[in-house]
Design a protein around this motif. Structure first.
Motif: not given
Length: 281
Positions: A99-103, A106-122
């Motif tokens: 919901y936060a990412f879609g609606r 906020f500051r640092g949104k792009k960074f938060a979206e990138m961090m949420s993808l970490l389990p996919m690349v590890m």
């Protein structure tokens, strides 16, 4: 032949590209899948070996033997009890972040979206070793609970991405209309958000099921030898006691449900969220 002569250069390129794509998929997916089916049907009393081009006798004897003489039924029960729990927990945890990412902005949104993808690349084996040490420190020794937690972490990025796209696709006019008609937060979610989110909720749930069912590293490190799943029992068949027909049977049991679930995902995601939710797809 006359139709082929009348093709334009663009049409020729498209035809060659599609033909190449079909050929590659046939060789890369079709041949191994066909070989797995043939090996799984080799009769236990009539081994398939050189110089025979095809098995002498085909039967379901190998399926019956694997079902009756191995831990496959237990592994299936474990896999298909873990996967629904993972799907429910993942969707519940992913909803606020999606919901936060879609609606929201906020500051640092792009960074938060990138961090949420970490389990996919590890690598999942590194995550499995980390989780085993962390969960032991926390005093969690139940393999079922540990595997559900670990699989949830692996599935969260996928659920967040799919659900955030679903939240983003909801028109603000629809939400405002619900508010103008006196609907509270629960009413707005029920009448505006939920109908529009159905495709993404179903797709993310199926994604979670597929990820959990086929995950090996987490299940092996956190569950073996007491808690076995279909991927871990397949690994045992591919080890020192390698029997190709048995491995083929377990491979098909693992792959076929996942293929059906992925086809269902494709079906759900084909249309856009608005048309599917309003019944105009």
């Amino acid at each position: 032949m006359s139709r082929l002569r009348n093709l334009t250069n663009t049409q020729w390129v498209m035809l060659i590209s599609i033909s190449f794509f079909v050929l590659v998929n046939l060789l890369w997916l079709g041949v191994p899948f066909a070989m797995a089916i043939i090996w799984s049907l080799v009769d236990p009393n009539h081994p398939w070996s050189y110089p025979d081009l095809f098995p002498q006798v085909l039967s379901f004897g190998r399926w019956i033997e694997v079902w009756e003489n191995t831990s496959l039924p237990e592994a299936l029960r474990n896999s298909y009890s873990v996967a629904p729990a993972v799907a429910i927990l993942t969707i519940t945890l992913a909803m606020p972040t999606a919901y936060a990412f879609g609606r929201m902005e906020f500051r640092g949104k792009k960074f938060a979206e990138m961090m949420s993808l970490l389990p996919m690349v590890m690598p999942s084996m590194i995550l499995a070793v980390f989780f085993s040490a962390m969960l032991l420190e926390l005093g969690l020794t139940d393999p079922y609970v540990n595997i559900v937690i670990a699989h949830t972490v692996l599935a969260l990025p996928y659920a967040i991405r799919i659900l955030s796209a679903g939240f983003k696709a909801i028109p603000q006019d629809l939400i405002d209309a619900c508010s103008d008609m006196g609907a509270g937060k629960i009413g707005t979610f029920k009448h505006a958000f939920l109908p529009m989110l159905k495709p993404s909720l179903l797709a993310s749930s199926i994604f979670c099921l597929v990820i959990s069912i086929e995950e090996f590293n987490m299940s092996y490190v956190l569950g073996a030898p007491d808690f076995i799943t279909v991927p871990t029992i397949l690994y045992s068949f591919l080890g020192y006691s390698f029997i190709r027909p048995d491995a083929a049977v377990v491979s098909l049991i693992l792959v076929i449900p996942n293929v059906l679930l992925m086809l269902l995902i494709e079906r759900l995601l084909k249309g856009n969220y608005l048309s599917q939710s309003t019944g105009k797809a």
